[in-house]
Design an enzyme around this catalytic site. Structure first.
Site, mmCIF file in Angstrom:
data_model
loop_
_atom_site.group_PDB
_atom_site.id
_atom_site.type_symbol
_atom_site.label_atom_id
_atom_site.label_comp_id
_atom_site.label_asym_id
_atom_site.label_seq_id
_atom_site.Cartn_x
_atom_site.Cartn_y
_atom_site.Cartn_z
ATOM 1 N N TYR A 200 1.106 3.599 1.111
ATOM 2 C CA TYR A 200 2.224 4.047 0.274
ATOM 3 C C TYR A 200 2.905 2.926 -0.504
ATOM 4 O O TYR A 200 3.976 3.136 -1.078
ATOM 5 C CB TYR A 200 3.226 4.844 1.117
ATOM 6 C CG TYR A 200 2.561 6.036 1.746
ATOM 7 C CD1 TYR A 200 2.512 7.251 1.089
ATOM 8 C CD2 TYR A 200 1.905 5.921 2.966
ATOM 9 C CE1 TYR A 200 1.852 8.340 1.648
ATOM 10 C CE2 TYR A 200 1.246 7.002 3.533
ATOM 11 C CZ TYR A 200 1.220 8.202 2.867
ATOM 12 O OH TYR A 200 0.555 9.268 3.407
ATOM 13 N N ARG B 114 -1.746 14.139 11.396
ATOM 14 C CA ARG B 114 -0.768 14.322 10.330
ATOM 15 C C ARG B 114 -0.380 15.786 10.289
ATOM 16 O O ARG B 114 -1.236 16.669 10.230
ATOM 17 C CB ARG B 114 -1.389 13.938 9.001
ATOM 18 C CG ARG B 114 -0.954 12.595 8.538
ATOM 19 C CD ARG B 114 0.474 12.525 8.120
ATOM 20 N NE ARG B 114 0.491 13.006 6.769
ATOM 21 C CZ ARG B 114 -0.080 12.343 5.768
ATOM 22 N NH1 ARG B 114 -0.644 11.176 5.935
ATOM 23 N NH2 ARG B 114 -0.055 12.860 4.587
ATOM 24 N N ASP C 142 -5.719 1.081 4.768
ATOM 25 C CA ASP C 142 -6.001 2.431 4.268
ATOM 26 C C ASP C 142 -7.042 2.371 3.150
ATOM 27 O O ASP C 142 -7.689 1.339 2.915
ATOM 28 C CB ASP C 142 -4.681 3.081 3.803
ATOM 29 C CG ASP C 142 -4.640 4.580 4.040
ATOM 30 O OD1 ASP C 142 -5.225 5.325 3.232
ATOM 31 O OD2 ASP C 142 -4.040 5.014 5.045
ATOM 32 N N ASP C 143 -7.225 3.478 2.483
ATOM 33 C CA ASP C 143 -8.174 3.655 1.381
ATOM 34 C C ASP C 143 -8.096 2.488 0.383
ATOM 35 O O ASP C 143 -7.000 2.067 0.029
ATOM 36 C CB ASP C 143 -7.797 4.977 0.686
ATOM 37 C CG ASP C 143 -8.794 5.406 -0.369
ATOM 38 O OD1 ASP C 143 -9.844 4.758 -0.502
ATOM 39 O OD2 ASP C 143 -8.508 6.399 -1.052
ATOM 40 N N CYS D 39 -6.295 13.530 9.727
ATOM 41 C CA CYS D 39 -5.467 13.698 8.526
ATOM 42 C C CYS D 39 -6.226 14.635 7.587
ATOM 43 O O CYS D 39 -7.453 14.601 7.539
ATOM 44 C CB CYS D 39 -5.218 12.336 7.888
ATOM 45 S SG CYS D 39 -4.014 12.351 6.560
ATOM 46 N N LYS E 255 -7.899 6.071 11.336
ATOM 47 C CA LYS E 255 -7.295 7.223 10.637
ATOM 48 C C LYS E 255 -8.433 7.934 9.922
ATOM 49 O O LYS E 255 -9.024 7.384 8.994
ATOM 50 C CB LYS E 255 -6.247 6.717 9.650
ATOM 51 C CG LYS E 255 -5.654 7.815 8.745
ATOM 52 C CD LYS E 255 -4.555 7.220 7.868
ATOM 53 C CE LYS E 255 -4.027 8.186 6.832
ATOM 54 N NZ LYS E 255 -3.011 7.545 5.955
ATOM 55 N N ASP F 271 -9.643 10.785 7.631
ATOM 56 C CA ASP F 271 -8.934 11.548 6.600
ATOM 57 C C ASP F 271 -9.868 12.533 5.893
ATOM 58 O O ASP F 271 -11.093 12.416 5.976
ATOM 59 C CB ASP F 271 -8.345 10.541 5.605
ATOM 60 C CG ASP F 271 -7.141 11.093 4.867
ATOM 61 O OD1 ASP F 271 -6.836 12.288 5.014
ATOM 62 O OD2 ASP F 271 -6.502 10.310 4.140
ATOM 63 N N ASP G 150 1.686 14.297 2.214
ATOM 64 C CA ASP G 150 2.099 12.900 2.100
ATOM 65 C C ASP G 150 3.584 12.785 1.736
ATOM 66 O O ASP G 150 4.076 13.524 0.884
ATOM 67 C CB ASP G 150 1.298 12.189 1.001
ATOM 68 C CG ASP G 150 -0.151 11.967 1.405
ATOM 69 O OD1 ASP G 150 -0.603 12.584 2.383
ATOM 70 O OD2 ASP G 150 -0.812 11.170 0.726
HETATM 71 C C1 9PG Z 1 -5.799 7.774 0.804
HETATM 72 C C2 9PG Z 1 -4.704 8.762 1.149
HETATM 73 C C3 9PG Z 1 -3.804 8.288 2.313
HETATM 74 C C4 9PG Z 1 -2.848 9.394 2.713
HETATM 75 C C5 9PG Z 1 -3.632 10.646 3.035
HETATM 76 C C6 9PG Z 1 -4.469 11.046 1.838
HETATM 77 O O1 9PG Z 1 -4.689 16.748 -1.921
HETATM 78 N N1 9PG Z 1 -4.765 15.633 -2.420
HETATM 79 O O2 9PG Z 1 -5.086 15.465 -3.609
HETATM 80 C C7 9PG Z 1 -4.494 14.533 -1.616
HETATM 81 C C8 9PG Z 1 -4.870 13.275 -2.039
HETATM 82 C C9 9PG Z 1 -4.581 12.183 -1.226
HETATM 83 C C10 9PG Z 1 -3.933 12.399 -0.036
HETATM 84 C C11 9PG Z 1 -3.541 13.635 0.368
HETATM 85 C C12 9PG Z 1 -3.828 14.728 -0.424
HETATM 86 O O3 9PG Z 1 -3.625 11.324 0.759
HETATM 87 O O4 9PG Z 1 -2.804 11.712 3.398
HETATM 88 O O5 9PG Z 1 -2.078 9.013 3.825
HETATM 89 O O6 9PG Z 1 -4.583 7.918 3.424
HETATM 90 O O7 9PG Z 1 -5.345 9.984 1.474
HETATM 91 O O8 9PG Z 1 -6.573 8.212 -0.256
#
Ligand code: 9PG
Length: 493
Positions: free
Chosen positions: A151, A348, A182-183, A333, A289, A291, A352
C-alpha cells in the site's frame, strides 16, 4: 434445493449477508433494500462468484455459506452449513407475497445444513460459525503483526525499500513480527523464480537480512495465476482452465489485462504448486500471502470434469499447504472464504484498504462495493466479525501516515478502532520514514493485539454494516448520528 416460507412483516427485518470471497461485500441491510451487483462484467469474476452473483434487485439478498434475518427484537432466523470443503452453499432471501421466501442451494456434495429460529441472532451466528470452524479443523494461531509493501510501493517495490523499512522499524522499536514482500518482485505471474528487473535483486536475497534484524520473512504469491506473457503460459497452455470457446478462461482484469488460471485437476499442476510453496519456503519464507485464490474455483472447463469447482479449489490450496509445510503461516486473500477453513492460518476478510475514505462513484453508480477504500474494508470486515472462528481475520492494513493519504485524523482513528474490534492480524504498509511522532503513536496502537469484540446489537447500525460493538460504535455514514460525527468511532457511550 430447499425452501422455507416465513410469514413475517418484511419492513421490520434486516438481513446479514457475506459475499463469496475476501473482496466481496458483507452487509447488514434492511431486507427491502437493493443488493448491488457491479455493472462491469469483469468484476463478476474478480470480486464475486459468477455462479451466484449478488442479486442486483430490491428485496432479494444472496449470501454464501451463512445468512441471517434479524427482527426488531434481536431475534430472527439463521442459516448455515457445517461443511464447505467440497460444497458451495448459496442462500437467497426474497420478499414475496406476505413474507419472505428463503432458498438454499448446494453446489457440490450434500452437507449438513442448519436453519433455525433464534431469540438472539448474534449468538446464533457465532455458534454456527464456531461449529463450521470446528468441523473443518480451523487453524487459529496467535495474531501476527505484519509490515507489507503493497500500500505504499505497489508494484514498484525494491529490495532496498524492503530493507530500509525493516531497518527503520527495528531502530524505532516497532513491534512487527513479519516483514512481507508483496506483488512486484517477480518477472511475471507464474514466473516466480525470475526477478523483475526493477526489483534490484532476487526474492531469495531478502530473508537473510530480515532474519538478522529479527523479523520473520513473508512473501506474496498469486499461485494459481498465469500471466499471458509468462514462460509458464508459453510452456504449459494445457495446464489452464478453459472457457466455453476452448481457449484459456480469462479470470479477471488486473496487471493491464485479462489473465488465465491453473487447472488444479490437471495431474501436473498439483506437483508444480507444491514445488512453488516449497521453493518459497526454501528461500526462507515461512509466511506466505496467497492471493487471487478465487481463480481456481471459477466455473470453467477442467481436465477432470468430475471434480466440482469447490473441490478443485480445495485441492489446489491443499497442494500449496503441503508444499509450504504444516508449520508455515498461510494468509489467504481474494479467496473463497469457508472453503479455505483448516488450510489457511489467516484470511483477508474485506476489500483492500486505500488511503481515502470512499470510492463513491464506483460503489454507488457502478454498484461495485469491492473497490479499495477505507470505508469498504471497514464495512465488510465488521460485518464478518464472527469469522474469527474460521481463521485469524485480516481486515487489511492500518494507514497511519499523513503524507500520500487523503484520510483525516478521524478516519485514521476509525480504521484503528476496527482493527481493535476485529482482533485479528495487524498490518501496516506505511514507509516508516514518513511517520512523525503522531503517526508512530497511532501505528503502535494499531499493532496492539486485542480480543475479538462482539456486536451489542444487530437491530441498529450507522451504515449498511454491523457497527455497534460492545467496545466501539462506528459511524460509516456521511452524516452525524446521535451526536457522533461521520466516519468516526466512539466508545460504546
Ligand atoms: C497485489 C495486491 C495486494 C492486495 C491484494 C490484491 O479486484 N481487483 O481488481 C483487485 C486488484 C488487486 C487487489 C485486490 C483486488 O489487491 O488484496 O493486498 O496484495 O493484490 O497485486
Amino acid at each position: 434445493m430447499r425452501e422455507w416460507h416465513l410469514p413475517v412483516r418484511v419492513e421490520a427485518l434486516k438481513v446479514l449477508v457475506s459475499g463469496y470471497q475476501s473482496w466481496s461485500e458483507a452487509e447488514l441491510r434492511p431486507l427491502t433494500d437493493v443488493q448491488a451487483r457491479p455493472a462491469m462484467a469483469w468484476r463478476h469474476d474478480q470480486g464475486h462468484d459468477p455462479g451466484f452473483l449478488p442479486s442486483g434487485l430490491g428485496g432479494v439478498w444472496r449470501s454464501h455459506t451463512l445468512i441471517a434475518l434479524v427482527r426488531g427484537d434481536g431475534g430472527g432466523w439463521v442459516g448455515g452449513v457445517l461443511d464447505a470443503t467440497r460444497t458451495f452453499a448459496q442462500w437467497e432471501t426474497r420478499v414475496e407475497g406476505d413474507g419472505v421466501q428463503v432458498t438454499r442451494t448446494l453446489e457440490g456434495p450434500e452437507v449438513p445444513v442448519v436453519w433455525e429460529e433464534t431469540a438472539d441472532v448474534t449468538a446464533a451466528v457465532e455458534a454456527l460459525a464456531a461449529r463450521l470452524g470446528r468441523a473443518m479443523g480451523a487453524r487459529q494461531p496467535a495474531p501476527l503483526r505484519v509490515w507489507c509493501s503493497w500500500y505504499s510501493y505497489y508494484r514498484d517495490v525494491t529490495l532496498d525499500a524492503m530493507l530500509e523499512n525493516a531497518r527503520l522499524a527495528r531502530e524505532r522499536g516497532l513491534p512487527f513480527d513479519v516483514f512481507q514482500l508483496d506483488d512486484g518482485f517477480q518477472a511475471d505471474l507464474g514466473d516466480w523464480t525470475r526477478p523483475a528487473a526493477h526489483f534490484g535483486g532476487h526474492a531469495r536475497d531478502l530473508p537473510g537480512p530480515l532474519r538478522e534484524l529479527g523479523f520473520t520473512p513473508g512473501l506474496w504469491l498469486a499461485p494459481f495465476l498465469v500471466g499471458p506473457g509468462s514462460q509458464l503460459f508459453a510452456e504449459h497452455r494445457d495446464w489452464l482452465v478453459r472457457g466455453p470457446d476452448g481457449g484459456p478462461l480469462p479470470v479477471g482484469h488486473n496487471w493491464g489485462g485479462p489473465y488465465p488460471v491453473l487447472d488444479t485437476t490437471h495431474p501436473d499442476v498439483l506437483p508444480w504448486l507444491r514445488e512453488l510453496t516449497a521453493t518459497a519456503r526454501a528461500w526462507g519464507y515461512p509466511y506466505l500471502k496467497l492471493d487471487f485464490l478465487f481463480g481456481a474455483a471459477l466455473p470453467g472447463v477442467r481436465f477432470d470434469p468430475t471434480v466440482g469447482r469447490a473441490d478443485a479449489y480445495r485441492r489446489g490450496l491443499q497442494g500449496l499447504r503441503d508444499g509450504a509445510g504444516q508449520d508455515a503461516f498461510l494468509l489467504g486473500c481474494g479467496a473463497p472464504l469457508a472453503q479455505s477453513i483448516g488450510l489457511v492460518d489467516a484470511m483477508r476478510t474485506g476489500p483492500d484498504v486505500a488511503p481515502y475514505w470512499d470510492d463513491h462513484t464506483r460503489r454507488v453508480w457502478l454498484g461495485d462495493g469491492t473497490a479499495p477504500s477505507a470505508r469498504a474494508a471497514l464495512h465488510t470486515s465488521l460485518s464478518r466479525w464472527y469469522q474469527h472462528a474460521w481463521y485469524q481475520p485480516d481486515p487489511d492494513v492500518a494507514i497511519c501516515r499523513r503524507e500520500l493519504s487523503l484520510l483525516s485524523a478521524e478516519e485514521r482513528g476509525t480504521v484503528a478502532g476496527m482493527l481493535d474490534v476485529i482482533g485479528g492480524l495487524r498490518a501496516s504498509s506505511d514507509p516508516i520514514r514518513m511517520l512523525d511522532e503522531e503517526g508512530l503513536n497511532l501505528l503502535r496502537r494499531c499493532l496492539e493485539v486485542s480480543r475479538t469484540d462482539r456486536p451489542r446489537t444487530l437491530t441498529r447500525s450507522y451504515g449498511p454494516a454491523v457497527t455497534h460493538f460492545t467496545r466501539a460504535t462506528f459511524n460509516l455514514t456521511d452524516d452525524w448520528q446521535d451526536g457522533q460525527p461521520p466516519h468516526s468511532v466512539r466508545g460504546p457511550a
